[in-house]
Design an enzyme around this catalytic site. Structure first.
Site, PDB file in Angstrom:
ATOM      1  N   CYS A 156      -1.327  -1.193   0.022  1.00 29.20           N
ATOM      2  CA  CYS A 156      -0.067  -1.839   0.412  1.00 29.20           C
ATOM      3  C   CYS A 156       1.050  -0.794   0.486  1.00 29.20           C
ATOM      4  CB  CYS A 156       0.315  -2.922  -0.591  1.00 29.20           C
ATOM      5  SG  CYS A 156      -0.880  -4.243  -0.788  1.00 29.20           S
ATOM      6  N   HIS A 160       4.510   0.135   2.670  1.00 29.15           N
ATOM      7  CA  HIS A 160       5.686  -0.529   2.103  1.00 29.15           C
ATOM      8  C   HIS A 160       6.252   0.139   0.854  1.00 29.15           C
ATOM      9  CE1 HIS A 160       5.358  -3.866   4.886  1.00 29.15           C
ATOM     10  NE2 HIS A 160       4.081  -4.022   4.555  1.00 29.15           N
ATOM     11  N   ARG A 204      -0.300 -14.221   4.968  1.00 33.38           N
ATOM     12  CA  ARG A 204       0.318 -12.908   5.174  1.00 33.38           C
ATOM     13  C   ARG A 204      -0.428 -11.832   4.387  1.00 33.38           C
ATOM     14  NH1 ARG A 204       2.324  -9.897   8.598  1.00 33.38           N
ATOM     15  NH2 ARG A 204       0.358  -8.970   7.953  1.00 33.38           N
ATOM     16  N   CYS A 208      -2.861  -8.646   5.604  1.00 33.54           N
ATOM     17  CA  CYS A 208      -2.639  -7.273   5.153  1.00 33.54           C
ATOM     18  C   CYS A 208      -3.949  -6.644   4.680  1.00 33.54           C
ATOM     19  CB  CYS A 208      -1.609  -7.241   4.026  1.00 33.54           C
ATOM     20  SG  CYS A 208       0.086  -7.496   4.575  1.00 33.54           S
TER      21      CYS A 208
END
Length: 247
Positions: A156, A160, A204, A208
């Protein structure tokens, strides 16, 4: 005149569509489902406790995920709704969780989550970290956020955890710092213009994982709820704009 950046152009595009956000249709459906008697028990969800007492919807979204004493686990909005559908209406919770996204009762869970989220629009996120399980889920979520793997060795954090990153023309929100970015965690559920679908946070996060080339996590799994806990706690103070409009 100065040339517009790609992100400015996307922001203008979103603003043009905002007045007619199709999420409003899901909101209306979700409110109807909340009040409608359904399921084997022919009952409504108006006694569902989302953390602020039976039937209270306003302000619940910005405090989730949280620990619930009746289930003895940390739950996000979607998994909590499934618990209520099972307990109050008699639906088979296991059947709902294994149903593919966009089918059967999963569609109704998304609509319900959209309406519940809209009830807290404009409020600031403030997730509890009082219970030990809430603290544990935050720490597990943090580890999952930075865990690298899959064929591309992604995490992740690959997308991000740094300022100024983007994919194609899309700016990527920074999700690893406090206060969180209001266009990240605080924007879902959201209507995705590119595929004409309404997405909750479970979908969502599932997507991902797909982009990381990881196996799909189960709906309402501890992994997805831990990630949501980490992101939600980091979003403390961010204003909820859900349900939002995404590309």
């Amino acid at each position: 005149m100065a040339q517009k950046t790609a992100s400015q152009g996307i922001d203008e595009y979103r603003a043009m569509l905002a007045d007619g956000n199709p999420a409003e249709l899901f909101e209306a459906k979700g409110e109807d489902l909340w009040k409608k008697t359904r399921g084997p028990k022919n009952a409504s969800l108006e006694k569902c406790d989302l953390g602020k007492g039976p039937g209270v919807s306003k302000g619940a979204f910005v405090e989730l995920p949280r620990f619930f004493a009746d289930t003895q686990r940390v739950q996000d909005l979607e998994s909590r709704l499934v618990t209520c559908m099972e307990a109050l209406q008699g639906f088979d919770g296991a059947e709902i969780t294994k149903t593919p996204f966009g089918r059967g009762e999963q569609i109704n869970v998304t609509a319900l989550a959209t309406w519940i989220a809209s009830e807290s629009k404009g409020q600031r996120f403030n997730l509890s970290q009082n219970h030990q399980q809430e603290k544990t889920f935050y720490e597990v979520g943090k580890r999952l956020f930075y865990q690298r793997g899959g064929t591309h060795d992604f995490s992740c954090a690959s997308c991000h955890a740094e300022e100024g990153k983007r994919i194609r023309l899309q700016d990527l929100p920074l999700l690893s710092k406090r206060p969180g970015d209001g266009v990240g965690f605080a924007a879902w559920p959201a209507y995705r213009v590119s595929n004409g679908q309404m997405w909750g946070m479970q979908l969502r996060l599932n997507d991902c994982y797909r982009q990381q080339r990881f196996p799909y996590p189960g709906f309402g799994s501890d992994a997805t709820i831990a990630l949501s806990t980490y992101l939600g706690v980091n979003a403390k103070g961010a204003v909820s704009v859900a349900p939002a409009l995404k590309r």
